[in-house]
Design a protein around this motif. Structure first.
Motif, PDB file in Angstrom:
ATOM      1  N   PRO A   2       0.765  -1.187   0.071  1.00  0.00           N
ATOM      2  CA  PRO A   2      -0.042   0.112  -0.117  1.00  0.00           C
ATOM      3  C   PRO A   2       1.041   1.064   0.001  1.00  0.00           C
ATOM      4  O   PRO A   2       0.618   1.797   0.599  1.00  0.00           O
ATOM      5  CB  PRO A   2      -1.043   0.209   1.368  1.00  0.00           C
ATOM      6  CG  PRO A   2       0.121  -0.591   1.796  1.00  0.00           C
ATOM      7  CD  PRO A   2       0.921  -1.759   1.678  1.00  0.00           C
ATOM      8  N   ILE A   3       1.857   1.817  -1.193  1.00  0.00           N
ATOM      9  CA  ILE A   3       2.394   2.574  -1.137  1.00  0.00           C
ATOM     10  C   ILE A   3       2.136   3.270  -2.696  1.00  0.00           C
ATOM     11  O   ILE A   3       2.369   2.713  -3.264  1.00  0.00           O
ATOM     12  CB  ILE A   3       4.217   2.443  -0.232  1.00  0.00           C
ATOM     13  CG1 ILE A   3       4.740   1.252  -1.996  1.00  0.00           C
ATOM     14  CG2 ILE A   3       4.523   1.722   0.791  1.00  0.00           C
ATOM     15  CD1 ILE A   3       5.864   1.179  -1.333  1.00  0.00           C
ATOM     16  N   GLY A   4       2.799   4.761  -2.471  1.00  0.00           N
ATOM     17  CA  GLY A   4       2.500   5.187  -3.799  1.00  0.00           C
ATOM     18  C   GLY A   4       3.506   5.191  -5.086  1.00  0.00           C
ATOM     19  O   GLY A   4       5.072   4.256  -4.333  1.00  0.00           O
ATOM     20  N   TRP A   5       4.042   5.103  -5.887  1.00  0.00           N
ATOM     21  CA  TRP A   5       5.237   5.028  -6.983  1.00  0.00           C
ATOM     22  C   TRP A   5       5.806   6.529  -6.486  1.00  0.00           C
ATOM     23  O   TRP A   5       6.872   5.515  -6.801  1.00  0.00           O
ATOM     24  CB  TRP A   5       3.522   5.673  -8.172  1.00  0.00           C
ATOM     25  CG  TRP A   5       3.238   4.704  -8.836  1.00  0.00           C
ATOM     26  CD1 TRP A   5       2.272   4.507  -9.012  1.00  0.00           C
ATOM     27  CD2 TRP A   5       3.741   3.404  -9.382  1.00  0.00           C
ATOM     28  NE1 TRP A   5       1.739   3.406  -9.585  1.00  0.00           N
ATOM     29  CE2 TRP A   5       2.637   2.986  -9.880  1.00  0.00           C
ATOM     30  CE3 TRP A   5       5.054   2.391  -9.487  1.00  0.00           C
ATOM     31  CZ2 TRP A   5       2.992   1.259 -10.235  1.00  0.00           C
ATOM     32  CZ3 TRP A   5       5.000   1.635 -10.168  1.00  0.00           C
ATOM     33  CH2 TRP A   5       3.773   0.594 -10.206  1.00  0.00           C
ATOM     34  N   ILE A   6       5.377   7.750  -5.842  1.00  0.00           N
ATOM     35  CA  ILE A   6       7.165   8.294  -5.673  1.00  0.00           C
ATOM     36  C   ILE A   6       7.350   7.469  -4.301  1.00  0.00           C
ATOM     37  O   ILE A   6       8.852   7.747  -4.142  1.00  0.00           O
ATOM     38  CB  ILE A   6       5.945   9.754  -4.690  1.00  0.00           C
ATOM     39  CG1 ILE A   6       5.254  10.555  -6.168  1.00  0.00           C
ATOM     40  CG2 ILE A   6       7.176  10.459  -4.565  1.00  0.00           C
ATOM     41  CD1 ILE A   6       6.172  10.593  -7.095  1.00  0.00           C
ATOM     42  N   LEU A   7       6.832   6.851  -3.231  1.00  0.00           N
ATOM     43  CA  LEU A   7       7.912   6.343  -2.457  1.00  0.00           C
ATOM     44  C   LEU A   7       8.455   4.181  -3.098  1.00  0.00           C
ATOM     45  O   LEU A   7       9.976   4.824  -2.927  1.00  0.00           O
ATOM     46  CB  LEU A   7       7.237   5.651  -1.408  1.00  0.00           C
ATOM     47  CG  LEU A   7       6.375   6.295  -0.192  1.00  0.00           C
ATOM     48  CD1 LEU A   7       5.586   6.099   0.801  1.00  0.00           C
ATOM     49  CD2 LEU A   7       7.732   6.911   0.360  1.00  0.00           C
ATOM     50  N   THR A   8       7.911   4.397  -4.557  1.00  0.00           N
ATOM     51  CA  THR A   8       8.266   3.722  -4.843  1.00  0.00           C
ATOM     52  C   THR A   8       9.381   3.975  -5.450  1.00  0.00           C
ATOM     53  O   THR A   8      10.867   3.437  -5.508  1.00  0.00           O
ATOM     54  CB  THR A   8       7.386   3.047  -5.469  1.00  0.00           C
ATOM     55  OG1 THR A   8       6.393   2.507  -4.861  1.00  0.00           O
ATOM     56  CG2 THR A   8       8.104   1.783  -6.858  1.00  0.00           C
ATOM     57  N   ILE A   9       9.385   4.941  -5.998  1.00  0.00           N
ATOM     58  CA  ILE A   9      10.624   5.320  -7.022  1.00  0.00           C
ATOM     59  C   ILE A   9      12.564   5.445  -6.031  1.00  0.00           C
ATOM     60  O   ILE A   9      13.190   5.194  -6.322  1.00  0.00           O
ATOM     61  CB  ILE A   9      10.789   6.841  -7.521  1.00  0.00           C
ATOM     62  CG1 ILE A   9       9.035   6.454  -8.490  1.00  0.00           C
ATOM     63  CG2 ILE A   9      11.755   7.486  -8.130  1.00  0.00           C
ATOM     64  CD1 ILE A   9       8.965   7.002  -9.795  1.00  0.00           C
ATOM     65  N   LEU A  10      11.294   6.787  -4.719  1.00  0.00           N
ATOM     66  CA  LEU A  10      12.602   6.842  -3.582  1.00  0.00           C
ATOM     67  C   LEU A  10      13.507   4.892  -3.190  1.00  0.00           C
ATOM     68  O   LEU A  10      13.816   5.616  -3.262  1.00  0.00           O
ATOM     69  CB  LEU A  10      11.910   7.560  -2.588  1.00  0.00           C
ATOM     70  CG  LEU A  10      11.326   8.856  -2.666  1.00  0.00           C
ATOM     71  CD1 LEU A  10      10.760   9.589  -1.862  1.00  0.00           C
ATOM     72  CD2 LEU A  10      13.035  10.440  -3.978  1.00  0.00           C
ATOM     73  N   VAL A  11      12.451   4.397  -2.843  1.00  0.00           N
ATOM     74  CA  VAL A  11      13.384   3.260  -2.530  1.00  0.00           C
ATOM     75  C   VAL A  11      13.807   2.861  -3.409  1.00  0.00           C
ATOM     76  O   VAL A  11      15.341   2.065  -2.839  1.00  0.00           O
ATOM     77  CB  VAL A  11      11.917   2.296  -1.531  1.00  0.00           C
ATOM     78  CG1 VAL A  11      12.643   1.028  -2.067  1.00  0.00           C
ATOM     79  CG2 VAL A  11      11.659   2.690  -0.736  1.00  0.00           C
ATOM     80  N   GLY A  12      13.308   2.973  -5.317  1.00  0.00           N
ATOM     81  CA  GLY A  12      14.773   1.710  -5.941  1.00  0.00           C
ATOM     82  C   GLY A  12      15.766   2.905  -5.822  1.00  0.00           C
ATOM     83  O   GLY A  12      17.186   2.245  -6.298  1.00  0.00           O
ATOM     84  N   ILE A  13      15.863   4.460  -5.943  1.00  0.00           N
ATOM     85  CA  ILE A  13      17.177   5.251  -5.725  1.00  0.00           C
ATOM     86  C   ILE A  13      17.704   5.067  -4.575  1.00  0.00           C
ATOM     87  O   ILE A  13      18.809   4.606  -4.482  1.00  0.00           O
ATOM     88  CB  ILE A  13      16.602   6.757  -5.956  1.00  0.00           C
ATOM     89  CG1 ILE A  13      16.074   7.281  -6.994  1.00  0.00           C
ATOM     90  CG2 ILE A  13      17.920   7.636  -5.364  1.00  0.00           C
ATOM     91  CD1 ILE A  13      14.792   8.385  -6.986  1.00  0.00           C
ATOM     92  N   VAL A  14      17.382   4.601  -3.457  1.00  0.00           N
ATOM     93  CA  VAL A  14      17.746   4.595  -2.456  1.00  0.00           C
ATOM     94  C   VAL A  14      18.669   3.475  -2.445  1.00  0.00           C
ATOM     95  O   VAL A  14      20.096   2.551  -2.114  1.00  0.00           O
ATOM     96  CB  VAL A  14      17.354   4.459  -1.575  1.00  0.00           C
ATOM     97  CG1 VAL A  14      17.846   3.571   0.005  1.00  0.00           C
ATOM     98  CG2 VAL A  14      16.850   6.230  -0.991  1.00  0.00           C
ATOM     99  N   ALA A  15      18.008   2.185  -3.348  1.00  0.00           N
ATOM    100  CA  ALA A  15      18.714   0.978  -3.051  1.00  0.00           C
ATOM    101  C   ALA A  15      19.822   0.796  -4.560  1.00  0.00           C
ATOM    102  O   ALA A  15      20.417  -0.344  -4.803  1.00  0.00           O
ATOM    103  CB  ALA A  15      17.607  -0.288  -3.874  1.00  0.00           C
ATOM    104  N   ALA A  16      19.578   1.559  -5.196  1.00  0.00           N
ATOM    105  CA  ALA A  16      20.269   1.599  -6.456  1.00  0.00           C
ATOM    106  C   ALA A  16      21.470   1.969  -6.220  1.00  0.00           C
ATOM    107  O   ALA A  16      22.533   1.546  -6.090  1.00  0.00           O
ATOM    108  CB  ALA A  16      19.656   1.868  -7.473  1.00  0.00           C
ATOM    109  N   LEU A  17      21.295   2.757  -4.934  1.00  0.00           N
ATOM    110  CA  LEU A  17      22.768   4.036  -4.627  1.00  0.00           C
ATOM    111  C   LEU A  17      23.390   2.914  -3.105  1.00  0.00           C
ATOM    112  O   LEU A  17      24.593   2.375  -3.458  1.00  0.00           O
ATOM    113  CB  LEU A  17      22.513   4.862  -3.833  1.00  0.00           C
ATOM    114  CG  LEU A  17      21.773   6.136  -4.922  1.00  0.00           C
ATOM    115  CD1 LEU A  17      21.088   7.130  -3.971  1.00  0.00           C
ATOM    116  CD2 LEU A  17      23.566   6.796  -5.808  1.00  0.00           C
TER     117      LEU A  17
END
Length: 88
Positions: free
Chosen positions: A29-44
């Motif tokens: 139950p999270i939005g796309w913005i949080l998904t993108i932010l988590v993805g950026i942090v995970a990539a780094l």
């Protein structure tokens, strides 16, 4: 940092976040913005871990690094979804 590198990080982070979210079973139950932010942090973080472990950088796709990033995105999306559920 240039505009191109920032946009590249956002695009790569979005792809990593979406892959992590798609591979995680169940509904998050999270939005796309949080998904993108988590993805950026995970990539780094995944890139940093790959460098520490000495994963070789190749001319093509670094598959081991990519797998690390997606697994970290799965963990991150799961944590954020769990925190959001416990609050709601």
């Amino acid at each position: 940092m240039t505009i191109a590198s920032i946009l590249g990080a956002i695009v790569i982070g979005a792809v990593i976040g979406v892959l992590g979210r798609l591979l995680l079973p169940g509904r998050q139950p999270i939005g796309w913005i949080l998904t993108i932010l988590v993805g950026i942090v995970a990539a780094l973080i995944g890139t940093a871990i790959a460098q520490v472990l000495g994963v070789a950088t190749t001319n093509g796709i670094d598959w081991i690094e990519l797998v690390m990033q997606v697994v970290l995105a799965m963990v991150g999306v799961g944590l954020v979804a769990g925190l959001k559920r416990s609050r709601g």
